[in-house]
Write an enzyme that holds these catalytic residues in place. Structure first.
Site, mmCIF file in Angstrom:
data_model
loop_
_atom_site.group_PDB
_atom_site.id
_atom_site.type_symbol
_atom_site.label_atom_id
_atom_site.label_comp_id
_atom_site.label_asym_id
_atom_site.label_seq_id
_atom_site.Cartn_x
_atom_site.Cartn_y
_atom_site.Cartn_z
ATOM 1 N N HIS A 143 2.572 -6.761 -2.798
ATOM 2 C CA HIS A 143 3.796 -7.543 -2.985
ATOM 3 C C HIS A 143 3.501 -8.990 -3.389
ATOM 4 C CE1 HIS A 143 3.377 -8.662 1.388
ATOM 5 N NE2 HIS A 143 3.936 -9.788 0.966
ATOM 6 N N ASP A 154 0.422 -1.334 0.363
ATOM 7 C CA ASP A 154 0.716 -2.725 0.000
ATOM 8 C C ASP A 154 -0.572 -3.534 -0.190
ATOM 9 O OD1 ASP A 154 2.203 -4.992 -0.620
ATOM 10 O OD2 ASP A 154 2.507 -5.554 1.476
ATOM 11 N N GLY A 175 3.636 -16.680 2.298
ATOM 12 C CA GLY A 175 2.446 -17.387 1.809
ATOM 13 C C GLY A 175 1.189 -16.934 2.528
ATOM 14 N N SER A 228 0.810 -13.780 3.321
ATOM 15 C CA SER A 228 0.601 -12.404 2.873
ATOM 16 C C SER A 228 -0.687 -12.269 2.079
ATOM 17 C CB SER A 228 1.765 -11.941 1.995
ATOM 18 O OG SER A 228 2.927 -11.791 2.759
#
Length: 171
Positions: free
Chosen positions: A28, A58, A127, A129
């Site tokens: 993502h 992900d 941020g 992630s």
């Protein structure tokens, strides 16, 4: 080894794994981009190709910068983690570069939507992630992935074995 990642749609964090010569982040974070802008303490901004994405977990794997010596980080062992272990989440939340927050593992093997995550109480925000979750030995044990909005420090990281298993060239 901590990498800043920027796309037209936002920013995130990644980290370099010398063993695979790749940058790991969340799918993502790269958001369907074929190239992203990366930057780190050892190099200026550069373009990086997105080599592979794994939407189910992900995860995304990016081309590492060439001709730059990045530090080697060790990957921790999932089997050695236990509830209550101290951890540090590292990333770039809201553009605050190289932020580290400390917490504990609330649950080593929290299952959400059929996938195993490490539930943590270390503060992670947009941020963070794609950034590393690190144990007290400095080993990366997970990839910070998401939070439950409105919760009080309910964060989740993919455990390292998921990341290693998702690398397509690892047999």
């Amino acid at each position: 080894a901590i990498i800043q990642i920027a796309t037209a749609g936002g920013t995130g964090t990644g980290f370099y794994v010398k063993e695979f010569d790749i940058i790991v982040t969340n799918d993502h974070v790269v958001a369907d981009s074929s190239e992203v802008t990366i930057a780190g303490k050892a190099f200026d901004k550069a373009l990086s190709r997105v080599w592979y994405t794994d939407r189910k977990h992900d995860l995304a794997f990016l081309e590492a910068p060439k001709n730059i010596e990045l530090p080697e980080v060790k990957l921790g062992r999932y089997e050695e983690m236990k509830d209550g272990d101290a951890v540090v989440a590292i990333g770039h939340p809201y553009g605050l570069n190289y932020t580290a927050t400390q917490g504990v593992i609330s649950k080593v093997d929290r299952i959400r939507e059929g996938l195993k995550y490490i539930q943590i109480d270390a503060a992670i925000n947009p941020g963070n992630s794609g950034g590393p979750l690190v144990n007290m030995r400095g080993e990366i044990i997970g990839v910070n992935s998401f939070i439950i909005r409105g919760g009080d420090n309910l964060g989740f990281a993919l455990p390292v074995p998921v990341m290693s298993g998702a690398v397509p060239w690892q047999g």
